[in-house]
Design a protein around this motif. Structure first.
Motif, short mmCIF file in Angstrom:
data_model
loop_
_atom_site.label_atom_id
_atom_site.label_comp_id
_atom_site.label_asym_id
_atom_site.label_seq_id
_atom_site.Cartn_x
_atom_site.Cartn_y
_atom_site.Cartn_z
N ASN A 28 0.82 -1.21 0.00
CA ASN A 28 0.00 0.00 0.00
C ASN A 28 0.86 1.26 0.00
O ASN A 28 2.05 1.22 0.27
CB ASN A 28 -1.06 -0.01 1.11
CG ASN A 28 -0.49 0.17 2.51
OD1 ASN A 28 0.42 0.97 2.73
ND2 ASN A 28 -1.03 -0.57 3.47
N TRP A 30 0.95 3.79 1.87
CA TRP A 30 1.51 4.19 3.16
C TRP A 30 2.87 3.54 3.39
O TRP A 30 3.84 4.20 3.75
CB TRP A 30 0.55 3.79 4.28
CG TRP A 30 0.83 4.42 5.61
CD1 TRP A 30 0.23 5.53 6.12
CD2 TRP A 30 1.78 3.97 6.59
NE1 TRP A 30 0.77 5.81 7.36
CE2 TRP A 30 1.71 4.87 7.67
CE3 TRP A 30 2.69 2.91 6.65
CZ2 TRP A 30 2.51 4.74 8.80
CZ3 TRP A 30 3.48 2.79 7.78
CH2 TRP A 30 3.38 3.68 8.84
N ARG A 31 2.95 2.23 3.13
CA ARG A 31 4.20 1.48 3.31
C ARG A 31 5.29 2.03 2.40
O ARG A 31 6.46 2.12 2.79
CB ARG A 31 3.99 0.00 2.99
CG ARG A 31 3.12 -0.72 3.97
CD ARG A 31 3.90 -1.20 5.18
NE ARG A 31 3.06 -1.07 6.37
CZ ARG A 31 3.51 -0.85 7.59
NH1 ARG A 31 4.81 -0.74 7.82
NH2 ARG A 31 2.70 -0.72 8.59
N ASP A 104 6.42 2.59 13.66
CA ASP A 104 5.02 2.60 13.21
C ASP A 104 4.08 1.62 13.90
O ASP A 104 2.97 1.97 14.23
CB ASP A 104 4.92 2.63 11.68
CG ASP A 104 4.77 1.28 10.97
OD1 ASP A 104 3.77 0.58 11.20
OD2 ASP A 104 5.64 0.96 10.15
N ARG A 105 4.51 0.38 14.15
CA ARG A 105 3.68 -0.52 14.97
C ARG A 105 4.48 -0.96 16.18
O ARG A 105 5.69 -1.14 16.08
CB ARG A 105 3.27 -1.77 14.17
CG ARG A 105 2.29 -1.46 13.07
CD ARG A 105 1.83 -2.73 12.38
NE ARG A 105 1.10 -2.38 11.17
CZ ARG A 105 0.77 -3.24 10.21
NH1 ARG A 105 1.10 -4.51 10.33
NH2 ARG A 105 0.10 -2.84 9.15
N PHE A 126 -2.49 4.95 18.23
CA PHE A 126 -3.59 4.36 17.43
C PHE A 126 -4.93 4.40 18.15
O PHE A 126 -5.98 4.47 17.53
CB PHE A 126 -3.26 2.92 17.04
CG PHE A 126 -1.99 2.75 16.27
CD1 PHE A 126 -1.73 3.52 15.14
CD2 PHE A 126 -1.05 1.81 16.65
CE1 PHE A 126 -0.55 3.36 14.43
CE2 PHE A 126 0.13 1.64 15.94
CZ PHE A 126 0.38 2.41 14.84
N ALA A 158 -1.69 -1.64 15.18
CA ALA A 158 -2.45 -0.58 14.49
C ALA A 158 -3.92 -0.97 14.34
O ALA A 158 -4.80 -0.11 14.33
CB ALA A 158 -1.84 -0.29 13.13
N ARG A 162 -6.73 0.73 16.99
CA ARG A 162 -7.71 1.58 16.29
C ARG A 162 -9.13 1.10 16.58
O ARG A 162 -10.06 1.88 16.65
CB ARG A 162 -7.42 1.60 14.78
CG ARG A 162 -6.27 2.50 14.44
CD ARG A 162 -5.87 2.46 12.98
NE ARG A 162 -4.64 3.24 12.79
CZ ARG A 162 -3.85 3.15 11.75
NH1 ARG A 162 -4.14 2.32 10.76
NH2 ARG A 162 -2.76 3.90 11.67
N PHE A 186 -5.77 -4.42 5.75
CA PHE A 186 -5.16 -3.15 5.36
C PHE A 186 -5.00 -3.00 3.84
O PHE A 186 -4.24 -2.15 3.39
CB PHE A 186 -3.78 -2.94 6.04
CG PHE A 186 -3.82 -2.50 7.47
CD1 PHE A 186 -4.58 -1.41 7.87
CD2 PHE A 186 -3.04 -3.14 8.44
CE1 PHE A 186 -4.58 -0.98 9.20
CE2 PHE A 186 -3.03 -2.72 9.78
CZ PHE A 186 -3.81 -1.63 10.15
N ASN A 212 -7.67 1.80 7.67
CA ASN A 212 -6.73 2.60 6.88
C ASN A 212 -7.38 3.07 5.57
O ASN A 212 -8.48 2.62 5.20
CB ASN A 212 -5.39 1.87 6.62
CG ASN A 212 -5.42 0.86 5.49
OD1 ASN A 212 -6.49 0.48 5.02
ND2 ASN A 212 -4.25 0.42 5.06
N ASP A 240 -5.05 7.39 8.09
CA ASP A 240 -3.79 7.48 7.32
C ASP A 240 -3.59 8.89 6.76
O ASP A 240 -2.56 9.49 6.98
CB ASP A 240 -3.65 6.48 6.17
CG ASP A 240 -3.07 5.13 6.62
OD1 ASP A 240 -2.71 4.99 7.81
OD2 ASP A 240 -2.97 4.22 5.79
N CYS A 260 -2.00 9.56 9.87
CA CYS A 260 -0.99 8.72 10.51
C CYS A 260 0.22 8.88 9.60
O CYS A 260 0.28 8.28 8.54
CB CYS A 260 -1.47 7.27 10.58
SG CYS A 260 -0.28 6.18 11.37
O1 GYE Z 1 -2.14 2.72 8.80
C1 GYE Z 1 -1.47 1.15 7.23
C2 GYE Z 1 -0.31 0.29 7.14
O2 GYE Z 1 1.19 0.37 10.84
C3 GYE Z 1 0.49 2.59 11.05
O3 GYE Z 1 -0.06 -0.03 8.48
C4 GYE Z 1 0.72 1.46 10.13
C5 GYE Z 1 -0.47 1.04 9.28
C6 GYE Z 1 -1.05 2.05 8.33
O4 GYE Z 1 -0.34 -0.80 6.32
O5 GYE Z 1 -1.89 1.81 6.09
#
Ligand code: GYE
Length: 305
Positions: A28, A30-31, A104-105, A126, A158, A162, A186, A212, A240, A260
């Motif tokens: 994705n 975000w990654r 991030d996590r 989160f 996450a 959430r 996700f 997300n 996100d 995020c």
């Molecule tokens: O929201 C998501 C991703 O760990 C904060 O992981 C992250 C989350 C993020 O794959 O889009």
């Protein structure tokens, strides 16, 4: 129980470092934004970056970290896919005298503790993201909503946080209820598939909460193909704040998204340097998240990732 050294490994002061970044997956936006930020910063500093992509497998991610240890990296940045399976790898790094920073996590704090078993966690709160999404939804719907929830990866902090933050907040509104909740991992594709099935089973649903943006964008496609009008029949809220979804907020197809921020590079490497300089590092370094809705999406769009 995993073996744990009494003290955190020290990090010697050097002109340059060889550091690992163990990413979770690259499926994705975000990654990819996170990976780019880490690679850009390493390049800027002239550090050697050992990059791995666990391709959505916690087992592969454990192997990736163990291989970084074997390669003798100075430090490891780890974005743990799930809260439990990465614990042994974190303990191995500690035992090998390698500094670990989680990005991030986070992991299960009963099994490995920030500031004791690894240097620090850098990321968002989160629970707070879930709470803010719920409170926005309560306002937008006057406290009345039949909600479909698309959960993130099972076992990921996450996703569980959430959910917890959202649940706690909607509990205060008797007119709000989650009528269906399921993981869509996700991803956009699963988001669309799961939302499609949910919309069939619950044609009276009025809201979608996605953990997300990718799942929200998938769900938006499902809403449209079910013949419903997003923003009118169904209000969508997610987490996100990617540019793509902020644009949809501007268009009115998505109601809101809690930011995020995935741009970890500068903060991650600055934390490592501060530690090498002998500064004390707080175990939890929490990012400040913005919140996008119709009131500010147009103005903030250029600064979204
Ligand atoms: O929201 C998501 C991703 O760990 C904060 O992981 C992250 C989350 C993020 O794959 O889009």
């Amino acid at each position: 129980a995993a073996w744990a050294a009494p003290e955190l490994p020290k990090l010697a002061k050097k002109a340059t470092y060889k550091v690992g970044f163990a990413q979770t997956e690259s499926n994705n936006g975000w990654r990819i934004a996170e990976t780019n930020s880490m690679q850009d910063e390493a390049k800027k500093l002239g550090y050697q970056l050992v990059y791995t992509d666990a391709a959505s497998s916690a087992a592969k991610q454990v192997a990736d970290v163990n291989s970084m240890i074997a390669q003798g990296v100075d430090a490891i940045f780890l974005a743990p896919r799930e809260e439990k399976p990465l614990i042994p790898a974190i303990m191995n790094a500690k035992k090998a005298g390698i500094t670990v920073i989680l990005l991030d996590r986070n992991v299960d704090q009963k099994l490995a503790l920030a500031g004791r078993d690894y240097l620090a966690f850098i990321g968002s709160d989160f629970i707070e993201e879930g709470r803010r999404s719920a409170e926005w939804l309560a306002k937008a719907t006057d406290g009345k909503a039949k909600i479909l929830e698309l959960e993130g990866t099972t076992g990921a902090s996450a996703a569980s946080d959430r959910k917890a933050g959202f649940d706690a907040a909607i509990a205060k509104f008797p007119g709000m209820a989650i009528v269906a909740s399921q993981t869509a991992e996700f991803t956009r594709d699963k988001g669309r598939q799961v939302a499609e099935t949910m919309l069939q089973a619950h044609p009276d649903a009025t809201a979608i909460y996605a953990h997300n943006d990718d799942m929200a964008i998938g769900a938006l496609a499902a809403v449209k193909s079910a013949g419903k009008v997003p923003g009118k029949d169904i209000v969508i809220v997610s987490v996100d704040g990617a540019k793509e979804i902020v644009e949809l907020v501007v268009k009115g197809e998505v109601g809101a998204t809690c930011e995020c921020n995935p741009r970890f590079g500068p903060k991650a490497f600055a934390t490592l340097q501060a530690y090498a300089d002998g500064q004390s590092i707080p175990p939890l370094i929490i990012n400040a998240d913005r919140f996008y809705d119709a009131s500010n999406a147009r103005e903030l769009l250029p600064t979204a990732f």
